[in-house]
Enzyme design. Structure first.
Site, PDB file in Angstrom:
ATOM      1  N   THR A  40       4.079   4.703 -17.955  1.00  0.00           N
ATOM      2  CA  THR A  40       3.600   5.912 -17.276  1.00  0.00           C
ATOM      3  C   THR A  40       4.654   7.020 -17.268  1.00  0.00           C
ATOM      4  O   THR A  40       4.363   8.162 -16.952  1.00  0.00           O
ATOM      5  CB  THR A  40       3.188   5.590 -15.826  1.00  0.00           C
ATOM      6  OG1 THR A  40       4.278   4.919 -15.182  1.00  0.00           O
ATOM      7  CG2 THR A  40       1.971   4.672 -15.805  1.00  0.00           C
ATOM      8  N   HIS A  45      11.879   2.621 -13.249  1.00  0.00           N
ATOM      9  CA  HIS A  45      12.733   2.834 -12.081  1.00  0.00           C
ATOM     10  C   HIS A  45      12.962   1.484 -11.420  1.00  0.00           C
ATOM     11  O   HIS A  45      12.412   0.456 -11.868  1.00  0.00           O
ATOM     12  CB  HIS A  45      12.125   3.850 -11.107  1.00  0.00           C
ATOM     13  CG  HIS A  45      10.712   3.546 -10.700  1.00  0.00           C
ATOM     14  ND1 HIS A  45      10.397   2.511  -9.839  1.00  0.00           N
ATOM     15  CD2 HIS A  45       9.527   4.121 -11.049  1.00  0.00           C
ATOM     16  CE1 HIS A  45       9.087   2.472  -9.651  1.00  0.00           C
ATOM     17  NE2 HIS A  45       8.526   3.427 -10.384  1.00  0.00           N
ATOM     18  N   HIS A  48      10.393  -1.264 -10.731  1.00  0.00           N
ATOM     19  CA  HIS A  48       9.868  -2.127 -11.793  1.00  0.00           C
ATOM     20  C   HIS A  48      10.700  -3.392 -11.991  1.00  0.00           C
ATOM     21  O   HIS A  48      10.293  -4.297 -12.721  1.00  0.00           O
ATOM     22  CB  HIS A  48       9.879  -1.375 -13.135  1.00  0.00           C
ATOM     23  CG  HIS A  48       8.897  -0.251 -13.229  1.00  0.00           C
ATOM     24  ND1 HIS A  48       9.273   1.073 -13.318  1.00  0.00           N
ATOM     25  CD2 HIS A  48       7.537  -0.254 -13.259  1.00  0.00           C
ATOM     26  CE1 HIS A  48       8.202   1.833 -13.404  1.00  0.00           C
ATOM     27  NE2 HIS A  48       7.138   1.054 -13.361  1.00  0.00           N
ATOM     28  N   LYS A  82      -3.495   2.815  -6.179  1.00  0.00           N
ATOM     29  CA  LYS A  82      -3.759   4.250  -6.261  1.00  0.00           C
ATOM     30  C   LYS A  82      -5.054   4.596  -5.524  1.00  0.00           C
ATOM     31  O   LYS A  82      -6.048   3.878  -5.623  1.00  0.00           O
ATOM     32  CB  LYS A  82      -3.881   4.697  -7.729  1.00  0.00           C
ATOM     33  CG  LYS A  82      -2.590   4.529  -8.529  1.00  0.00           C
ATOM     34  CD  LYS A  82      -1.526   5.496  -8.063  1.00  0.00           C
ATOM     35  CE  LYS A  82      -0.217   5.307  -8.802  1.00  0.00           C
ATOM     36  NZ  LYS A  82       0.842   6.173  -8.300  1.00  0.00           N
ATOM     37  N   ARG A  86      -5.545   8.369 -12.040  1.00  0.00           N
ATOM     38  CA  ARG A  86      -4.302   8.800 -12.674  1.00  0.00           C
ATOM     39  C   ARG A  86      -4.612   9.893 -13.688  1.00  0.00           C
ATOM     40  O   ARG A  86      -5.685   9.920 -14.282  1.00  0.00           O
ATOM     41  CB  ARG A  86      -3.639   7.632 -13.413  1.00  0.00           C
ATOM     42  CG  ARG A  86      -3.098   6.544 -12.506  1.00  0.00           C
ATOM     43  CD  ARG A  86      -2.551   5.397 -13.338  1.00  0.00           C
ATOM     44  NE  ARG A  86      -2.114   4.279 -12.517  1.00  0.00           N
ATOM     45  CZ  ARG A  86      -0.879   4.085 -12.099  1.00  0.00           C
ATOM     46  NH1 ARG A  86       0.060   4.964 -12.416  1.00  0.00           N
ATOM     47  NH2 ARG A  86      -0.557   3.040 -11.379  1.00  0.00           N
ATOM     48  N   GLN A 172      -6.332  -5.647 -19.226  1.00  0.00           N
ATOM     49  CA  GLN A 172      -5.160  -6.461 -18.942  1.00  0.00           C
ATOM     50  C   GLN A 172      -5.484  -7.947 -19.097  1.00  0.00           C
ATOM     51  O   GLN A 172      -4.637  -8.727 -19.547  1.00  0.00           O
ATOM     52  CB  GLN A 172      -4.600  -6.187 -17.541  1.00  0.00           C
ATOM     53  CG  GLN A 172      -3.179  -6.723 -17.411  1.00  0.00           C
ATOM     54  CD  GLN A 172      -2.560  -6.550 -16.040  1.00  0.00           C
ATOM     55  OE1 GLN A 172      -2.242  -7.522 -15.373  1.00  0.00           O
ATOM     56  NE2 GLN A 172      -2.381  -5.312 -15.631  1.00  0.00           N
ATOM     57  N   ASP A 193       0.436  -6.470  -6.294  1.00  0.00           N
ATOM     58  CA  ASP A 193      -0.734  -5.636  -6.567  1.00  0.00           C
ATOM     59  C   ASP A 193      -1.441  -6.022  -7.865  1.00  0.00           C
ATOM     60  O   ASP A 193      -2.514  -5.507  -8.174  1.00  0.00           O
ATOM     61  CB  ASP A 193      -0.343  -4.148  -6.600  1.00  0.00           C
ATOM     62  CG  ASP A 193       0.668  -3.832  -7.696  1.00  0.00           C
ATOM     63  OD1 ASP A 193       1.309  -4.770  -8.216  1.00  0.00           O
ATOM     64  OD2 ASP A 193       0.823  -2.641  -8.032  1.00  0.00           O
ATOM     65  N   LYS A 230      10.401   3.712   2.061  1.00  0.00           N
ATOM     66  CA  LYS A 230      10.063   3.138   0.754  1.00  0.00           C
ATOM     67  C   LYS A 230      11.313   2.760  -0.028  1.00  0.00           C
ATOM     68  O   LYS A 230      12.259   3.526  -0.135  1.00  0.00           O
ATOM     69  CB  LYS A 230       9.226   4.141  -0.047  1.00  0.00           C
ATOM     70  CG  LYS A 230       8.569   3.524  -1.276  1.00  0.00           C
ATOM     71  CD  LYS A 230       7.520   4.446  -1.864  1.00  0.00           C
ATOM     72  CE  LYS A 230       6.835   3.774  -3.038  1.00  0.00           C
ATOM     73  NZ  LYS A 230       5.803   4.626  -3.645  1.00  0.00           N
ATOM     74  N   LYS A 233      13.556   4.947  -3.260  1.00  0.00           N
ATOM     75  CA  LYS A 233      13.413   6.401  -3.169  1.00  0.00           C
ATOM     76  C   LYS A 233      14.593   6.974  -2.386  1.00  0.00           C
ATOM     77  O   LYS A 233      15.043   6.400  -1.401  1.00  0.00           O
ATOM     78  CB  LYS A 233      12.114   6.773  -2.443  1.00  0.00           C
ATOM     79  CG  LYS A 233      10.850   6.414  -3.217  1.00  0.00           C
ATOM     80  CD  LYS A 233      10.525   7.449  -4.259  1.00  0.00           C
ATOM     81  CE  LYS A 233       9.173   7.182  -4.906  1.00  0.00           C
ATOM     82  NZ  LYS A 233       8.841   8.173  -5.926  1.00  0.00           N
ATOM     83  N   THR A 234      15.083   8.123  -2.828  1.00  0.00           N
ATOM     84  CA  THR A 234      16.114   8.850  -2.084  1.00  0.00           C
ATOM     85  C   THR A 234      15.640  10.289  -1.926  1.00  0.00           C
ATOM     86  O   THR A 234      14.558  10.644  -2.394  1.00  0.00           O
ATOM     87  CB  THR A 234      17.453   8.845  -2.848  1.00  0.00           C
ATOM     88  OG1 THR A 234      17.281   9.574  -4.078  1.00  0.00           O
ATOM     89  CG2 THR A 234      17.904   7.426  -3.170  1.00  0.00           C
TER      90      THR A 234
END
Length: 419
Positions: A40, A45, A48, A82, A86, A172, A193, A230, A233-234
């Site tokens: 994606t 990041h 993953h 989601k 997307r 999938q 998920d 989360k 994340k920053t």
């Protein structure tokens, strides 16, 4: 401990389709198993990482990992997690992302040994499939009621889901079936998920392979932070594996700033340190939290794994220089990393400039009076050295590799002058 016992001690196992079957299979044989990622973006990041690092744990125990990059599924879009559709990417964008992500995965797995990893792209078998084949050979085996019962689909029925994303779970599932048939792949692992997609794959294998075909699924918990914010994340955004998006220094700093409440969990999740070592670090957190031994171990292990030893040593050097104020020892490349987000000013390149004039020009001090006060009070440092003379003139010698001058005002406010 067995591999499964180690995974459970680390808190990595969330769900298993057949706990006893998985245990017996892993005890009796070395298997092939897979984990996938959709391209994606042009980088993964740290969100993953856990499924792939878990897959690497299987490889370390002699099993063969199959690493799947979803060139086809990435064109469709996974509805998991989601609340809305997307945005579709072009084929060119997805293929570019596939190439970038493959390079990152090559740093995590061993592709050379006897049980070397296999890298596959589902576009190779799904990209050229015509719609009639898809519907007849695969769609026929997956009931609509079965799909509607999946959380990823049922959660979207009120807000809406396109037929494109509705069929994602079948695509999938085709991956699992294809890998089972062609690579004897016995297990899929993924984030919590992905449970619905994994079990759909098992359904296809059950219906399309000869009787007695047996495969398994295992999911991994969502990584959370103790304070409820989360993970990964920053303020500046996601922590990417691409060093151009998140520098090795920023990557190192993310891990070293882990809260005491989270650090042992992350050591278990993300590192290959032994149980004994992690338990020793847990004792250190309780007894000597100020030394941050666990955070240092976590930051070092993760930066070495993703960026290599050289980048790790560079990140440690930058951190030490910023802590001590001894920034003169840094190279221009290290300054680019360590001072990526500090305020900067591009000087016109004149050979010499008075320190007061530069403080005003670069908006480091708000007025000449304040600039003079800052200098005479010893609040201004140039490349780590305090300057107290208002007549001081910066010259070529104050430029690190001719590119940068680092000015510090007060204890922590850094400014970067670029030439």
């Amino acid at each position: 401990m067995s591999l499964l016992e180690d995974l459970q001690w680390r808190g990595i196992v969330y769900q298993q389709t057949d706990e006893e079957g998985i245990k017996n299979t892993l005890n009796d044989q070395k298997i092939s198993l897979y984990c996938g990622v959709d391209p994606t973006a042009d980088s993964m990041h740290i969100g993953h990482l856990l499924p792939f690092l878990t897959l690497r744990r299987f490889q370390n125990e002699g099993h063969r990992p199959i690493v799947l990059v979803g060139g086809a599924t990435g064109l469709i879009g996974d509805p998991s997690g989601k609340s809305e559709e997307r945005k579709l990417q072009t084929l060119e964008m997805v293929q570019h992302n596939v190439s970038c992500i493959k390079n990152q995965l090559e740093n995590i797995f061993d592709f050379e040994s006897e049980n070397g990893a296999i890298m596959v792209n589902n576009y190779d078998w799904a990209g050229s499939m015509d719609i009639v084949t898809f519907l007849r050979d695969f769609g026929k085996h997956v009931g609509v009621n079965y799909m509607l019962a999946k959380d990823t689909i049922s959660s979207r029925l009120e807000t809406g889901i396109s037929f494109t994303e509705f069929t994602y779970t079948i695509l999938q599932a085709m991956d699992f079936y294809h890998l089972y048939k062609n690579h004897d792949c016995k297990m899929q692992i993924g984030g919590s998920d992905q449970w619905g997609n994994i079990t759909t794959g098992l359904e296809l294998i059950r219906k399309m392979m000869p009787e007695g075909a047996k495969a398994f699924g295992l999911t991994i918990p969502l990584v959370t932070k103790a304070d409820g914010t989360k993970f990964g994340k920053t303020e500046s955004g996601a922590i990417w594996l691409d060093p151009e998006k998140t520098t090795p220094y920023e990557f190192y700093q993310f891990w070293i700033n882990t809260a005491d409440a989270d650090v042992i969990k992350y050591l278990k999740f993300f590192t290959f340190l032994t149980r004994e070592t992690i338990e020793e670090l847990e004792e250190a957190v309780a007894a000597e939290p100020h030394l941050r031994k666990a955070q240092k171990a976590l930051a070092e292990e993760m930066t070495r794994l993703i960026h290599g030893e050289e980048s790790l040593q560079q990140a440690i050097k930058i951190s030490a220089a910023l802590f001590s104020g001894d920034v003169k020892s840094l190279t221009a490349a290290e300054i680019k990393q360590g001072f990526k987000d500090v305020p900067s000013y591009e000087h016109n390149g004149e050979a010499e400039i008075n320190v007061i004039d530069l403080l005003i020009e670069a908006k480091i001090s708000p007025s000449k009076r304040q600039a003079r006060e800052d200098v005479t009070n010893g609040a201004v440092s140039i490349n780590g050295e305090r300057v107290t003379d208002t007549a001081y003139t910066l010259s070529e010698e104050d430029r690190i590799e001719g590119q940068f001058t680092i000015i510090r005002r007060g204890k922590k406010k850094y400014f970067l002058i670029k030439y």
